[in-house]
Design a protein around this motif. Structure first.
Motif, PDB file in Angstrom:
ATOM      1  N   VAL A 196       0.849  -1.193   0.000  1.00 47.20           N
ATOM      2  CA  VAL A 196       0.000   0.000   0.000  1.00 47.20           C
ATOM      3  C   VAL A 196       0.883   1.242   0.000  1.00 47.20           C
ATOM      4  N   GLU A 197       0.231   2.393  -0.165  1.00 46.62           N
ATOM      5  CA  GLU A 197       0.953   3.666  -0.128  1.00 46.62           C
ATOM      6  C   GLU A 197       0.838   4.364   1.230  1.00 46.62           C
ATOM      7  N   ALA A 198      -0.169   4.011   2.035  1.00 44.09           N
ATOM      8  CA  ALA A 198      -0.345   4.656   3.341  1.00 44.09           C
ATOM      9  C   ALA A 198      -0.921   3.653   4.335  1.00 44.09           C
ATOM     10  N   ILE A 199      -0.489   3.776   5.593  1.00 44.24           N
ATOM     11  CA  ILE A 199      -0.981   2.921   6.671  1.00 44.24           C
ATOM     12  C   ILE A 199      -1.538   3.823   7.764  1.00 44.24           C
ATOM     13  N   ILE A 200      -2.767   3.548   8.182  1.00 46.61           N
ATOM     14  CA  ILE A 200      -3.439   4.381   9.183  1.00 46.61           C
ATOM     15  C   ILE A 200      -4.134   3.476  10.195  1.00 46.61           C
ATOM     16  N   GLY A 201      -4.518   4.026  11.346  1.00 46.72           N
ATOM     17  CA  GLY A 201      -5.318   3.223  12.254  1.00 46.72           C
ATOM     18  C   GLY A 201      -5.077   3.504  13.723  1.00 46.72           C
ATOM     19  N   ASN A 202      -5.826   2.767  14.530  1.00 45.68           N
ATOM     20  CA  ASN A 202      -5.767   2.849  15.982  1.00 45.68           C
ATOM     21  C   ASN A 202      -5.576   1.439  16.530  1.00 45.68           C
ATOM     22  N   PRO A 203      -4.316   0.988  16.654  1.00 42.29           N
ATOM     23  CA  PRO A 203      -4.066  -0.358  17.171  1.00 42.29           C
ATOM     24  C   PRO A 203      -4.633  -0.530  18.580  1.00 42.29           C
ATOM     25  N   PRO A 204      -4.801  -1.775  19.029  1.00 42.87           N
ATOM     26  CA  PRO A 204      -5.421  -2.019  20.342  1.00 42.87           C
ATOM     27  C   PRO A 204      -4.658  -1.364  21.491  1.00 42.87           C
ATOM     28  N   PHE A 205      -5.437  -0.828  22.448  1.00 42.76           N
ATOM     29  CA  PHE A 205      -4.858  -0.294  23.681  1.00 42.76           C
ATOM     30  C   PHE A 205      -4.680  -1.457  24.657  1.00 42.76           C
ATOM     31  N   GLN A 206      -3.451  -1.804  24.933  1.00 40.54           N
ATOM     32  CA  GLN A 206      -3.192  -2.839  25.930  1.00 40.54           C
ATOM     33  C   GLN A 206      -1.834  -2.557  26.559  1.00 40.54           C
ATOM     34  N   SER A 207      -1.816  -2.301  27.863  1.00 42.66           N
ATOM     35  CA  SER A 207      -0.560  -1.953  28.519  1.00 42.66           C
ATOM     36  C   SER A 207       0.280  -3.202  28.740  1.00 42.66           C
ATOM     37  N   LYS A 208       1.573  -2.977  28.860  1.00 41.75           N
ATOM     38  CA  LYS A 208       2.506  -4.087  29.070  1.00 41.75           C
ATOM     39  C   LYS A 208       2.208  -4.840  30.355  1.00 41.75           C
ATOM     40  N   ASN A 209       1.666  -4.121  31.369  1.00 36.78           N
ATOM     41  CA  ASN A 209       1.427  -4.752  32.661  1.00 36.78           C
ATOM     42  C   ASN A 209       0.240  -5.706  32.645  1.00 36.78           C
ATOM     43  N   LYS A 210      -0.643  -5.577  31.653  1.00 37.19           N
ATOM     44  CA  LYS A 210      -1.853  -6.406  31.633  1.00 37.19           C
ATOM     45  C   LYS A 210      -1.920  -7.352  30.440  1.00 37.19           C
ATOM     46  N   MET A 211      -0.883  -7.338  29.609  1.00 35.35           N
ATOM     47  CA  MET A 211      -0.919  -8.184  28.415  1.00 35.35           C
ATOM     48  C   MET A 211      -1.020  -9.658  28.758  1.00 35.35           C
ATOM     49  N   GLN A 212      -0.269 -10.097  29.771  1.00 30.71           N
ATOM     50  CA  GLN A 212      -0.293 -11.519  30.114  1.00 30.71           C
ATOM     51  C   GLN A 212      -1.662 -11.930  30.636  1.00 30.71           C
ATOM     52  N   GLN A 362       9.766   2.876  41.618  1.00 32.22           N
ATOM     53  CA  GLN A 362       8.362   2.761  41.214  1.00 32.22           C
ATOM     54  C   GLN A 362       7.623   2.055  42.332  1.00 32.22           C
ATOM     55  N   GLY A 363       6.375   2.435  42.553  1.00 35.44           N
ATOM     56  CA  GLY A 363       5.595   1.758  43.582  1.00 35.44           C
ATOM     57  C   GLY A 363       5.382   0.284  43.261  1.00 35.44           C
ATOM     58  N   GLN A 364       4.884  -0.433  44.249  1.00 37.16           N
ATOM     59  CA  GLN A 364       4.637  -1.854  44.049  1.00 37.16           C
ATOM     60  C   GLN A 364       3.533  -2.050  42.997  1.00 37.16           C
ATOM     61  N   THR A 365       3.748  -2.983  42.086  1.00 38.70           N
ATOM     62  CA  THR A 365       2.709  -3.361  41.117  1.00 38.70           C
ATOM     63  C   THR A 365       2.342  -4.811  41.379  1.00 38.70           C
ATOM     64  N   HIS A 366       1.061  -5.073  41.529  1.00 34.41           N
ATOM     65  CA  HIS A 366       0.627  -6.414  41.962  1.00 34.41           C
ATOM     66  C   HIS A 366       0.741  -7.457  40.861  1.00 34.41           C
ATOM     67  N   GLY A 367       0.722  -7.029  39.588  1.00 39.08           N
ATOM     68  CA  GLY A 367       0.961  -7.963  38.488  1.00 39.08           C
ATOM     69  C   GLY A 367      -0.239  -8.776  38.078  1.00 39.08           C
ATOM     70  N   HIS A 368      -1.112  -9.123  39.018  1.00 40.15           N
ATOM     71  CA  HIS A 368      -2.316  -9.895  38.687  1.00 40.15           C
ATOM     72  C   HIS A 368      -3.375  -9.616  39.752  1.00 40.15           C
ATOM     73  N   LYS A 369      -4.622  -9.555  39.343  1.00 43.76           N
ATOM     74  CA  LYS A 369      -5.701  -9.198  40.272  1.00 43.76           C
ATOM     75  C   LYS A 369      -5.841 -10.206  41.412  1.00 43.76           C
ATOM     76  N   SER A 370      -5.350 -11.446  41.205  1.00 43.83           N
ATOM     77  CA  SER A 370      -5.472 -12.452  42.257  1.00 43.83           C
ATOM     78  C   SER A 370      -4.626 -12.120  43.479  1.00 43.83           C
ATOM     79  N   PHE A 371      -3.657 -11.203  43.340  1.00 45.81           N
ATOM     80  CA  PHE A 371      -2.832 -10.812  44.478  1.00 45.81           C
ATOM     81  C   PHE A 371      -3.510  -9.751  45.338  1.00 45.81           C
ATOM     82  N   LEU A 372      -4.675  -9.273  44.925  1.00 48.86           N
ATOM     83  CA  LEU A 372      -5.377  -8.225  45.667  1.00 48.86           C
ATOM     84  C   LEU A 372      -6.588  -8.809  46.384  1.00 48.86           C
ATOM     85  N   LEU A 373      -6.784  -8.398  47.624  1.00 51.81           N
ATOM     86  CA  LEU A 373      -7.905  -8.866  48.441  1.00 51.81           C
ATOM     87  C   LEU A 373      -8.686  -7.665  48.964  1.00 51.81           C
TER      88      LEU A 373
END
Length: 411
Positions: A196-212, A362-373
């Protein structure tokens, strides 16, 4: 089938597409509807302005005829097309550029000369537009949107030029184009992209911390094995930035929306640093703006050309959290990959005292919701098992601190 579809603005399909998903699915896919105003921040510098400059600079009728032929062959790709709003608006703007060429012909040259050289049965074909998306409903909506685009563009041409389709050498838009080969249900990160001659768009919003959590470990292993050159700590949209640039040829352009982390750290190194170091020139960008949709994020918008471009480049910013607030901008000789108004931090070196420190920056990041109560559940566990106090601690973030009257942890 009984409705008058000429009254439908195809952009509404973006809302239909987003609302077709439940909240969890939309969050996992990072799929968010892009407003027409935000799409124009990409179409303007990436498609419209370069073509307008060429059209307005063409001195001869033959030059305009040649430009019109090139316009008919101009191809556009949205590698994360959703419901097709980017492609629909790109089609509409290219059709209006065609009207601009015809208008210049009529203004500057005799009707006889124009009729002899320029009147053809050409109209921009939806088959010059390509898209990928993992959502089957979005793929079908994109096909419908582009089918409507051709008919609506033809109606606009007749209204603008005051002619019917026979006078223009056009036809009534039928039969509908088969776009099965153009718009495909695929993950763009694992397939060959069309030329193509041009590429446009809005790729998915997904942060590195929640990709897994959102995408799963097998997908991440597959992704990183396919694209080892992208840092593992980069946000998901960085893969699209890098692939888009690598797919462009000299002189071709791209414009993409990304989370505003694309200008920082690993995400910047994997995407914008690569673009600039591999011959890309950022021509217009939004450093940061609050997203106009329902995603609670700030985004950056980047338009670039593969190769050099003379002249000033414009950098915008919209500060604060109000997407309707005013803008400020600067015209600069160079826009760095950090999309920064101040110093070019891309050339900064690590401060040794910080790099060798054992302090937590950087503050603590829990990494997964299962670590939060919930707080009451944690208290109950500590009461029944006192040793749990060795590993259970209150978790306080800014929303708790300043968003609640008591300012205390809720988890």
């Amino acid at each position: 089938a009984t409705e008058n579809w000429s009254k439908i603005n195809p952009v509404i399909f973006g809302t239909l597409f987003q609302q077709s998903m439940d909240k969890e699915e939309r969050h996992a896919l990072g799929a968010h509807f892009t407003s027409e105003a935000d799409i124009q921040r990409i179409l303007g510098p990436t498609i419209i302005k370069p073509w307008m400059d060429r059209i307005d600079a063409a001195p001869r009728l033959q030059d305009l005829v040649e430009l019109r032929k090139q316009l008919m062959e101009f191809r556009v790709l949205d590698p994360a097309c959703g419901s097709g709003n980017f492609l629909y608006l790109a089609y509409r703007e290219l059709a209006r550029l065609d009207l601009r060429i015809l208008a210049r012909m009529e203004e500057n040259f005799s009707a006889k000369a124009v009729a002899k050289k320029a009147l053809t049965t050409s109209i921009i074909s939806p088959k010059k537009f390509y898209g990928f998306d993992v959502d089957s409903f979005g793929v079908e909506l994109t096909k419908v949107t582009l089918m409507l685009a051709k008919k609506l563009a033809l109606d606009e041409a007749m209204a603008t030029l005051g002619r019917d389709e026979l006078e223009l050498g056009f036809y009534d838009g039928l039969p509908l184009d088969n776009l099965d080969d153009n718009i495909q249900q695929e993950d763009a990160l694992f397939v060959e992209w069309p030329e193509v001659e041009a590429i446009i768009g809005n790729p998915p919003f997904q942060s590195k911390n929640k990709m897994q959590e959102e995408m799963g470990v097998p997908y991440l292993h597959k992704l990183r094995a396919r694209h080892p050159e992208v840092p593992g700590h980069a946000d998901y949209c960085v893969y699209w930035l890098r692939l888009a640039h690598d797919h462009l040829k000299d002189g071709q352009r791209a414009g993409l929306v990304g989370t505003n982390t694309i200008r920082q750290n690993y995400s910047r190194e994997g995407g914008l640093d690569h673009i600039v170091s591999e011959g890309g020139t950022i021509i217009e960008a939004v450093s940061s703006m609050p997203w106009s949709g329902d995603a609670n994020v700030h985004v950056s918008i980047v338009n670039w050309v593969k190769g050099e471009q003379a002249g000033k480049k414009r950098l915008y910013i919209q500060e604060g959290h109000d997407p309707t607030a005013g803008w400020r901008h600067e015209d600069r000789d160079v826009i760095s990959s950090a999309l920064s108004y101040g110093f070019d931090v891309t050339k900064a070196s690590p401060i040794r005292a910080n790099a060798e420190s054992n302090a937590c920056s950087q503050g603590q990041t829990h990494g997964h919701k299962s670590f939060l109560l919930p707080a009451d559940q944690a208290r109950s566990m500590i009461e029944s098992q006192p040793k749990a106090a060795d590993v259970l601690f209150p978790f306080l973030i800014a929303n708790d601190l300043i968003g609640r009257k008591d300012g205390l942890p809720s988890r």
